[in-house]
Design an enzyme around this catalytic site. Sequence first.
Site: not given
Ligand code: NAP
Length: 347
Positions: A86, A162, A188
């Site tokens: 998260a 990050k 990425v």
């Molecule tokens: P996502 O679908 O937006 O998931 C983000 C998650 O974090 C959701 O479950 C959200 O909960 C939770 N979250 C956000 N703020 C929070 C808070 N204050 N307290 C508790 N939970 C919280 O995005 P994702 O793509 O799966 O991202 C997952 C991880 O991968 C993250 O660490 C992100 O930085 C990393 N990442 C993503 C990408 C990409 O392209 N998507 C690339 C590199 C790294 P809610 O559902 O309640 O909002």
Amino acid sequence: MNKTTPVLVTGGSGFLAGHCILALLEAGHEVRTTLRSPEREAALRAELAVAGANPEGRLQVCTADLTADAGWAGAVAGCGLVLHVASPLSSAAPKHEDELIGPAREGTLRVLRAAHAAGVGRVVLTSSFAAIGYGRILERPFSEGDWTDASAPGLAAYPQSKTLAERAAWDFIDGEGRGLELAVINPVGIFGPLLGPDMSASILLIKAMLEGRLPALPRLMFGVVDVRDVADLHLRAMTDPAAANERFIATAGDFMTMQEIAQVLRDRLGPAAGKVSTRVLPDWLVRLVAVFSAAARQAATPELGRSKTASSAKARAMLGWEPRPAVDALAATGDSLIRLGLVGRSG
Ligand code: NAP
């Protein structure tokens, strides 16, 4: 490893976390996950079931928010391993950078402190390529030894969040968290099939392209990786002794221009991608619009028009990781957006 000792996945409602839960259940693990809104549990269970998992009796759900201490001690209690996935993401520029940095950095420390206190063996932290390859230009591919300069002028809030969160995690492990193992995944842009209607920023980009809302594309390069492969890498980093105290870049291959991404959608999705534009937005125009628009300011980075890439050789060599090609990840995103009826629908 005793698979009846639950693995904690933080933020089970997220795109990547959902796929991590699926992969863990498929591998025979008991899973616990946190949600910040408990009313989302039924939807999560339904999405996992549609994706072919049987979460009944093997998935526990609890409530915790990264911005508060409440719930984290209970969430990690009895867990052997933690995937801390998260983190706040924002498709638009946040009103203030602290909206992202605080929950990312302090939230990571909350999870690590609770894991250390509970005697967890290893935490796998989902960081990002945003903690490696932003704020400066390199003539060679970025690798795990590189760090984003969080103080680079004009750096957007997300790469700052990050970078500072991952730095804080390593500092914790080197100090008060000694004894707890950390492995870090730096993906990425994550693409691939959606489990439900919630869309992360990378998916919103494909949706906007399919809806014809990007009539011309800035000359920016993105890495692409499939969410199923990123989940697989988390599981490998969770169990392989060699992964302790290492970072791993997760990319399917060389970075792609936005025009190349658009062309893949056109080639792979046929008429459903009829509105996808491959026109190039000239750099001078992006910089001009950036004077008035926050979204364009995010794009008008020093990276505009510059070539950029990263290597996942370390994950492949050390952990035997073999991601599918980027084109398949992009096509799977488009297919699932269409299948779920999300193209043309606001949300
Ligand atoms: P996502 O679908 O937006 O998931 C983000 C998650 O974090 C959701 O479950 C959200 O909960 C939770 N979250 C956000 N703020 C929070 C808070 N204050 N307290 C508790 N939970 C919280 O995005 P994702 O793509 O799966 O991202 C997952 C991880 O991968 C993250 O660490 C992100 O930085 C990393 N990442 C993503 C990408 C990409 O392209 N998507 C690339 C590199 C790294 P809610 O559902 O309640 O909002």
